[in-house]
Every structure is written in structure tokens, then in C-alpha cells.
Design an enzyme around this catalytic site. Structure first.
Site, PDB file in Angstrom:
ATOM      1  N   TYR A  12     -79.125  -1.224   3.963  1.00  0.00           N
ATOM      2  CA  TYR A  12     -78.531   0.110   3.820  1.00  0.00           C
ATOM      3  C   TYR A  12     -77.006   0.077   3.918  1.00  0.00           C
ATOM      4  CZ  TYR A  12     -83.245   2.050   4.300  1.00  0.00           C
ATOM      5  OH  TYR A  12     -84.567   2.363   4.128  1.00  0.00           O
TER       6      TYR A  12
ATOM      7  N   LYS B 235     -86.895   9.423  12.171  1.00  0.00           N
ATOM      8  CA  LYS B 235     -85.518   9.370  12.653  1.00  0.00           C
ATOM      9  C   LYS B 235     -84.498   9.852  11.630  1.00  0.00           C
ATOM     10  CE  LYS B 235     -85.783   7.416  16.843  1.00  0.00           C
ATOM     11  NZ  LYS B 235     -85.121   7.941  18.051  1.00  0.00           N
TER      12      LYS B 235
ATOM     13  N   SER C 164     -95.169   8.442  13.851  1.00  0.00           N
ATOM     14  CA  SER C 164     -93.716   8.573  13.827  1.00  0.00           C
ATOM     15  C   SER C 164     -92.984   7.553  12.972  1.00  0.00           C
ATOM     16  CB  SER C 164     -93.168   8.533  15.256  1.00  0.00           C
ATOM     17  OG  SER C 164     -93.567   7.350  15.921  1.00  0.00           O
TER      18      SER C 164
END
Length: 332
Positions: free
Chosen positions: A112, A51, A301
């Protein structure tokens, strides 16, 4: 439509902010599948999933246009990616997440530097809220998949695969909203169209499968699949036409098949891959994709697994003969 040149431009823009992820192989996996399997390790990507590619391309585009605030709606990985790159670029971010989002992913988003807001259980609930928050502060909403900049960023995975495996026959990709698959299709089918591209969905989250069968976007109700990153209710308005035009095949896998792929990856390859990330491999392991002796690239992924979920994922069949063979064999 996203063009090959869009993907190449995205690659040039984001290449200094992402990893070129490795290809992992396992002789035991090849033996089990009776195929040459090459694992594209996006679970080792920054923020733990593919992503970051699309998010970086889209957020950089927004910042270049003057944005100082961004929002996203995400079950976890997209939110982490937007939060990370927003912090790197010095802009504020709010991530709207479902009420049942993975604890590990929520903690990462907070680390984050982004603000968390909980909203409902489905993308139909959280996307409007994220758009509203962006509008309230004159910011930019960063879609998880249904956006040309996001799609182009995700397509950079395909550029790497084609360079790392120039003789690849098949590329297998998990499908949620279709952003990853759309980007890969735009890159592959406009540069090496003979490569067979296959999508994989959970049986209980089969909105893209139904949409392709019906030849129109078809929504489903919410799903509780283990593959939480694939819990979309319908493909996107931008992604679906790309899938309709270019996707060679789409197959479905069961929850048990996803779990076994997760278990195999952890036990035999020592790779911690989340269920969504293991979904594409599940289809290869049970023989639903590929032919003997084909070179098959499988996109893993993401790897953002809630540690409290691992014990559940390891229950049942962890060491059954069909999956693991004889104990003690650890060749990778």
C-alpha cells in the site's frame, strides 16, 4: 463521548471509500449453534478488515486539517488501513509494527506504499514510537482504537447491521482495545437500545474483562494469543468509559475455541477469517452467547491470515465429529 450523530456523519464521509459488507448465513452453522446466526463479513472489507472504516474517517479528518504525513502503531490490520487510505489521499505514512507481526500483514502494508518500522512486541512499546515519528515530521498519529474519529468510523458497521437485520436480537463483537466495540455501542445503544451487545475476548488477552471486573483500567502483560489483532494490554482511556456504560456482557474464549471457529468457517462456509475475526463466533459456537431462536449478528472482523499460519490452525480436530458432523456435507 462519541454520539450517534458522529457515527452517521462518519458514514456519510467514508461511504464512497469502503464496502457495505454482506451478511453471510450457513444452515450448518445454525444447526451447530441452535441459533439463527448472521455473519457480518468485515473480512471482505477493503484491506481485509473493519479497520479501514475508522482509519478512513481519522485520516480524512487529518488531511482536511492540512496533514501531509501520518503514522500508526499496529499489529497489522490498522496499519494496512492507514497505509491504504493515506495512499488514496496522497499523503505519506509510517507504520510502526511489533517484531512478531504477521508476514502477510507486513507485506500488505508495504504494497500500500507505507514505510515499515519494527518496534518491540507490545502496544506500549510501539505507540510512543509512532507518536514520536509523527512529531518529528509535523504529522498526525492515527490511533488504532482510542480516538473519537476512529471510534465513529468503526460504528458504521452497526448502522449497516441494523439496516440489514432490523430484527436482530444480539450483536457479538471481538474486543481488543475497544474501538470497534465502542463504535458499535455508540450507534446501537443510542438508536436501538434493546439490542443485546456482547463482547468477546481471548482468555489470555483479557484486559477489558479484568478492567470491567475491577471498574478501572487494568493492564496485563503481553500475550501470545492466536488472535493477534486482540493483543492489547489494556483498554483505552476513550473506549473504556463507553464499554463501562453500555456493554451488556463480555465473555472469554479459549485458544482451542478460537481455532475451532476458524476451522468451521474455512471448511463449512469457505470463508478465510483470521483468528481475531473468528473470536466472536467462537463464543456463539460453544453456547456462551445467545439463546435458542434468537437472531444473532456476529462481526467477523478481519481476514488477513498469514498463509504460513494456516497449517498450524488446521492441526487437530479439523474433522472431528463434534465440529464437522459427517464428511461431505457442504451446505452453506
Amino acid at each position: 463521548m462519541v454520539l450517534l450523530n458522529d457515527v452517521k456523519k462518519a458514514h456519510e464521509k467514508i461511504q464512497n471509500r469502503i464496502h457495505v459488507t454482506p451478511i453471510i448465513t450457513s444452515s450448518q452453522l445454525n444447526k451447530h449453534c441452535e441459533r439463527e446466526v448472521f455473519l457480518k463479513a468485515e473480512h471482505l472489507q477493503k484491506t481485509g478488515s473493519f479497520k479501514i472504516r475508522g482509519a478512513t474517517n481519522a485520516v480524512m479528518q487529518a488531511v482536511a486539517a492540512g496533514a501531509s504525513f501520518v503514522t500508526a502503531a499496529s499489529s497489522g490490520n490498522h496499519g494496512q488501513a492507514v497505509a491504504y487510505i493515506a495512499g488514496q489521499l496522497g499523503v505519506s505514512a509510517v507504520i510502526v509494527v511489533p517484531e512478531d507481526a504477521s508476514r502477510a500483514k507486513i507485506e500488505a502494508i508495504k504494497d500500500y506504499g507505507a514505510e515499515i518500522e519494527y518496534c518491540g512486541l507490545t502496544s506500549d512499546e510501539r505507540i510512543p514510537r509512532a507518536k514520536q515519528r509523527a512529531k518529528e515530521r509535523n504529522g498526525v498519529y492515527i490511533p488504532p482504537y482510542d480516538d473519537p474519529a476512529v471510534i465513529a468510523g468503526q460504528g458504521t458497521i452497526a448502522l449497516e447491521i441494523l439496516e440489514q437485520l432490523p430484527n436482530v436480537d444480539v450483536i457479538v463483537v471481538p474486543v481488543g482495545g475497544g474501538g470497534l466495540m465502542s463504535g458499535i455501542l455508540c450507534a446501537v445503544k443510542n438508536s436501538k437500545p434493546e439490542v443485546h451487545v456482547v463482547g468477546v475476548e481471548p482468555e489470555s488477552a483479557n484486559d477489558t474483562y479484568l478492567s470491567l471486573q475491577n471498574r478501572r483500567i487494568t493492564a496485563i502483560s503481553g500475550t501470545s494469543t492466536l488472535a493477534d489483532g486482540l493483543r492489547t494490554t489494556q483498554p483505552g482511556d476513550v473506549t473504556f468509559p463507553i464499554l463501562q456504560e453500555h456493554l451488556d456482557e463480555l465473555v472469554l474464549v479459549t485458544e482451542e475455541e478460537i481455532k475451532k471457529a476458524f476451522q468451521f468457517l474455512l471448511e463449512r462456509t469457505k470463508q478465510l477469517v483470521e483468528p481475531s475475526g473468528a473470536t466472536a463466533l467462537a463464543a456463539v459456537m460453544v453456547g456462551k452467547v445467545g439463546k435458542p431462536n434468537e437472531k444473532i449478528a456476529v462481526v467477523l472482523s478481519g481476514g488477513n491470515v498469514d498463509l504460513y499460519q494456516i497449517s498450524t490452525l488446521l492441526k487437530n480436530d479439523m474433522f472431528n465429529d463434534e465440529l464437522s458432523g459427517k464428511k461431505g456435507s457442504k451446505e452453506v
